[in-house]
Design an enzyme around this catalytic site. Sequence first.
Site, PDB file in Angstrom:
ATOM      1  N   GLY A  14       0.822  -1.532  -0.002  1.00 28.48           N
ATOM      2  CA  GLY A  14      -0.302   0.121  -0.134  1.00 28.48           C
ATOM      3  C   GLY A  14       1.089   1.269   0.608  1.00 28.48           C
ATOM      4  O   GLY A  14       0.903   2.481   0.428  1.00 28.48           O
ATOM      5  N   MET A  88      -3.888  -7.076  -7.340  1.00 27.83           N
ATOM      6  CA  MET A  88      -3.122  -8.397  -8.159  1.00 27.83           C
ATOM      7  C   MET A  88      -4.061  -9.234  -8.010  1.00 27.83           C
ATOM      8  O   MET A  88      -3.488 -10.506  -8.684  1.00 27.83           O
ATOM      9  CB  MET A  88      -2.138  -8.875  -6.988  1.00 27.83           C
ATOM     10  CG  MET A  88      -0.809  -8.150  -6.195  1.00 27.83           C
ATOM     11  SD  MET A  88      -0.227  -7.320  -8.106  1.00 27.83           S
ATOM     12  CE  MET A  88       0.902  -8.790  -8.084  1.00 27.83           C
ATOM     13  N   ARG A  89      -5.695  -9.416  -8.433  1.00 32.18           N
ATOM     14  CA  ARG A  89      -5.837  -9.745  -8.917  1.00 32.18           C
ATOM     15  C   ARG A  89      -6.697  -9.477 -10.185  1.00 32.18           C
ATOM     16  O   ARG A  89      -7.306  -8.146 -10.380  1.00 32.18           O
ATOM     17  CB  ARG A  89      -8.209  -9.768  -8.965  1.00 32.18           C
ATOM     18  CG  ARG A  89      -7.765 -10.741  -6.875  1.00 32.18           C
ATOM     19  CD  ARG A  89      -7.283 -12.087  -6.619  1.00 32.18           C
ATOM     20  NE  ARG A  89      -7.918 -12.610  -7.507  1.00 32.18           N
ATOM     21  CZ  ARG A  89      -7.139 -13.958  -7.029  1.00 32.18           C
ATOM     22  NH1 ARG A  89      -6.302 -14.215  -6.869  1.00 32.18           N
ATOM     23  NH2 ARG A  89      -8.224 -14.791  -7.823  1.00 32.18           N
ATOM     24  N   ILE A  90      -6.887  -9.697 -11.485  1.00 32.92           N
ATOM     25  CA  ILE A  90      -7.189  -9.661 -12.834  1.00 32.92           C
ATOM     26  C   ILE A  90      -9.134  -9.408 -12.282  1.00 32.92           C
ATOM     27  O   ILE A  90      -9.655 -10.592 -12.017  1.00 32.92           O
ATOM     28  CB  ILE A  90      -7.284 -10.357 -13.544  1.00 32.92           C
ATOM     29  CG1 ILE A  90      -5.769  -9.987 -14.068  1.00 32.92           C
ATOM     30  CG2 ILE A  90      -7.778 -10.116 -15.057  1.00 32.92           C
ATOM     31  CD1 ILE A  90      -5.002 -11.598 -14.948  1.00 32.92           C
ATOM     32  N   ASN A 105      -4.722   2.508 -12.788  1.00 33.20           N
ATOM     33  CA  ASN A 105      -4.218   1.404 -12.719  1.00 33.20           C
ATOM     34  C   ASN A 105      -3.179   2.359 -12.703  1.00 33.20           C
ATOM     35  O   ASN A 105      -2.679   2.798 -13.387  1.00 33.20           O
ATOM     36  CB  ASN A 105      -4.600  -0.006 -13.260  1.00 33.20           C
ATOM     37  CG  ASN A 105      -3.399  -0.563 -12.879  1.00 33.20           C
ATOM     38  OD1 ASN A 105      -2.942  -1.184 -11.449  1.00 33.20           O
ATOM     39  ND2 ASN A 105      -2.588  -1.553 -13.993  1.00 33.20           N
ATOM     40  N   HIS A 107       1.514   0.755 -13.062  1.00 33.42           N
ATOM     41  CA  HIS A 107       2.807  -0.647 -13.292  1.00 33.42           C
ATOM     42  C   HIS A 107       3.317   0.232 -13.629  1.00 33.42           C
ATOM     43  O   HIS A 107       3.895   1.195 -14.056  1.00 33.42           O
ATOM     44  CB  HIS A 107       1.549  -0.210 -15.139  1.00 33.42           C
ATOM     45  CG  HIS A 107       2.546  -1.911 -15.800  1.00 33.42           C
ATOM     46  ND1 HIS A 107       2.284  -3.148 -15.183  1.00 33.42           N
ATOM     47  CD2 HIS A 107       3.435  -1.675 -16.585  1.00 33.42           C
ATOM     48  CE1 HIS A 107       2.885  -3.645 -15.774  1.00 33.42           C
ATOM     49  NE2 HIS A 107       3.320  -3.661 -16.202  1.00 33.42           N
TER      50      HIS A 107
END
Length: 200
Positions: A14, A88-90, A105, A107
């Site tokens: 976080g 960490m989930r799609i 998001n 990245h």
Amino acid sequence: MARLRLGILISGRGSNLQALIDACAAPSFPATVALVISNKAEAAGLDRARAAAIPSQVISHREPDFEAAIDAALRGAGVELVCLAGFMRILGADFVNGWRDRLINIHPSLLPAFPGLGTHRRVLAAGEAVAGCTVHFVRPEIDAGPIILRETVPVLPGDTETSLAARVLAAEHRLYPAAVRQVAKMLAKDGGSAISLRRN
Ligand code: GRF
């Protein structure tokens, strides 16, 4: 001007959540964190939310209606922009399309280069001179979607995955608040029609 209500989805440490919490502490920042959701009860980011007295919720990906539950929690909290920050989930197409242009998001690469996991290792293996990070609108395809902002950092001689990751992460902490500020501006301009809004 009303502040844009953020919902932040996390799975772990976080530190990007913290960067957004810190940015929102400035009275001039155009957003506020309304809700933090983690799919993991042990995520350290939940402590950051608690320390800042921000409502937080754990919604496990093992729950049968995981995405519907997240969607309901976000809408229940009046969230206007969802920020994925180390989540960490799609997310499936239904969820993503339901929040189209309201879901962003971060990245840790200069997209469209190096989508997916293990970015720093791959950047080093490819002998790149620069690395960086990207904030983008989310689309159902992974790490795709219109780019909002990117920040470049150098790859230095002798860099390891750890040293490069630390340099990129410091850039992420500057970039995410800057991107949220930009999206808030876009949404404020003529009620958000500057970007296509198709919420369910
Ligand atoms: C960051 O590197 C982010 O770019 C990636 O996951 C990491 C999350 O770190 N999506 P943190 O939980 O924000 O510290």
